[in-house]
Design an enzyme around this catalytic site. Structure first.
Site, mmCIF file in Angstrom:
data_model
loop_
_atom_site.group_PDB
_atom_site.id
_atom_site.type_symbol
_atom_site.label_atom_id
_atom_site.label_comp_id
_atom_site.label_asym_id
_atom_site.label_seq_id
_atom_site.Cartn_x
_atom_site.Cartn_y
_atom_site.Cartn_z
ATOM 1 N N ARG A 107 33.550 37.365 41.888
ATOM 2 C CA ARG A 107 34.897 36.938 42.245
ATOM 3 C C ARG A 107 35.498 36.223 41.048
ATOM 4 N NH1 ARG A 107 34.909 39.933 46.022
ATOM 5 N NH2 ARG A 107 35.409 39.462 48.212
ATOM 6 N N GLU A 134 43.949 37.424 39.389
ATOM 7 C CA GLU A 134 44.303 38.757 39.864
ATOM 8 C C GLU A 134 45.212 38.745 41.084
ATOM 9 O OE1 GLU A 134 40.840 40.699 42.329
ATOM 10 O OE2 GLU A 134 40.021 39.751 40.552
ATOM 11 N N HIS A 173 39.245 45.156 39.474
ATOM 12 C CA HIS A 173 38.474 44.906 40.704
ATOM 13 C C HIS A 173 38.045 46.242 41.313
ATOM 14 C CE1 HIS A 173 37.789 41.695 43.988
ATOM 15 N NE2 HIS A 173 36.909 42.684 44.121
#
Length: 331
Positions: free
Chosen positions: A236, A265, A304
């Site tokens: 993360r 993000e 991601h």
């Protein structure tokens, strides 16, 4: 509970087909599939009792107040850091996740990023795109006999350990609740985070984003890393302080980084909103760090994407539907 309205939010084009196929087995009177995140479509979301989001849909108190009919959140992710679990518990809202959809999937991606950085693969490809057919400036490093530091030896971390044994790497790890079988099978030496940073040639992160892991790698401890080491993050974004990575790259502590996630993000899509208001200093610093990392040749940066394989998506959808079915059947 056999006739409820269900909605999927944050659905990407490649997920839609799998979701529609899986939903054929659900006997219910209202199903919605939306590209938007929940917080961007609250009026529609408020009509549903069961909502299946991905990590970019936020369920804080403010959002939950707008969802009076909500009975279940079936998140299509392993982590639940985008959901206020305490608030859901107070309101009697059931929260389920997908704990084992991609432990091998993400581990494979981790190895891919590690090799890409160590061997300058992306830079080599970019050089060819510029018609520069030369290995000059692309000298990489061997991983054989190098030390890999794994922060988080859970399902993903254990698979990373399994894969790198074939590369002949030494493995050290930080893990709060280590599995003795994993430690023995892959010859893992358990150490403290400080020792891991000092000894590792490559550090890879596999921990959830919780209060205790926020900025686990930061400006204070990244300077402990070996000069010329590599940092990989497929966990993360919030686990790593982005400005610390920029600093470590500028000072030669990091040879390079492989980042599938960054702490900024979730702000990128909101950039226009941030800039149209009076931006906070922290927001500007975060966005600046994001752009610096994105544009560096010594950083392999992906959006991601570590979870994103055909097989993993099928597992995610299948488990999510099973979670919803069990909830409807009151299991």
């Amino acid at each position: 509970m056999d006739r409820v309205k269900i909605a999927f939010f944050g659905v990407k084009a490649w997920e839609r087909v799998a979701i529609e196929k899986a939903l054929a087995s659900l006997d219910t009177y209202g199903i919605g599939i939306y590209e938007e995140e929940v917080q961007d479509n609250l009026k529609v979301a408020s009509e549903y009792e069961i909502i299946s989001p991905f990590i970019y849909s936020k369920f804080d108190k403010k959002v939950l107040d707008k969802l009076p009919k909500l009975k279940m959140i079936a998140t299509r992710s392993t982590g639940t850091d985008h959901v206020d679990m305490e608030e859901c518990q107070k309101r009697g809202i059931k929260v389920t996740s997908v704990p084992v959809y991609g432990s091998r999937t993400v581990a494979e991606y981790t190895i891919g990023l590690m090799l890409a950085v160590a061997k300058n693969i992306v830079e080599g490809d970019e050089a060819l795109q510029d018609d520069e057919f030369s290995p000059e400036g692309l000298t990489g490093i061997d991983l054989y006999k190098k030390t890999l530091g794994i922060v988080g030896l859970g399902k993903i971390g254990a698979n990373v350990a399994r894969f790198v044994r074939a590369l002949g790497m030494k493995i050290i790890a930080v893990e709060k609740n280590p599995d003795p079988k994993i430690v023995k099978r892959y010859k893992v030496e358990l150490v403290s985070l400080e020792e891991l940073l000092k000894r590792s040639d490559v550090v890879t992160l596999h921990v959830p984003a919780v209060k205790e892991t926020r900025h686990l790698i930061n400006r204070n401890n990244i300077k402990l890393m070996k000069k010329g080491s590599i940092l990989i993050n497929t966990a993360r974004g919030a686990v790593v302080e982005s400005s610390a990575v920029v600093w470590a790259l500028n000072n030669g502590i990091l040879r390079g980084a492989g980042l599938d996630v960054v702490e900024e993000e979730d702000k990128i899509e909101d950039m226009s909103m941030i800039m149209s208001q009076r931006p906070r200093k922290e927001d500007l610093q975060d966005l600046l760090s994001y752009h610096i990392l994105r544009d560096r040749s010594d950083v392999v940066f992906t959006p991601h994407n570590a979870f994103n394989t055909e097989e993993a998506i099928e597992r995610i959808i299948k488990t999510t539907i099973e979670n919803i079915k069990n909830f409807i059947k009151e299991k």
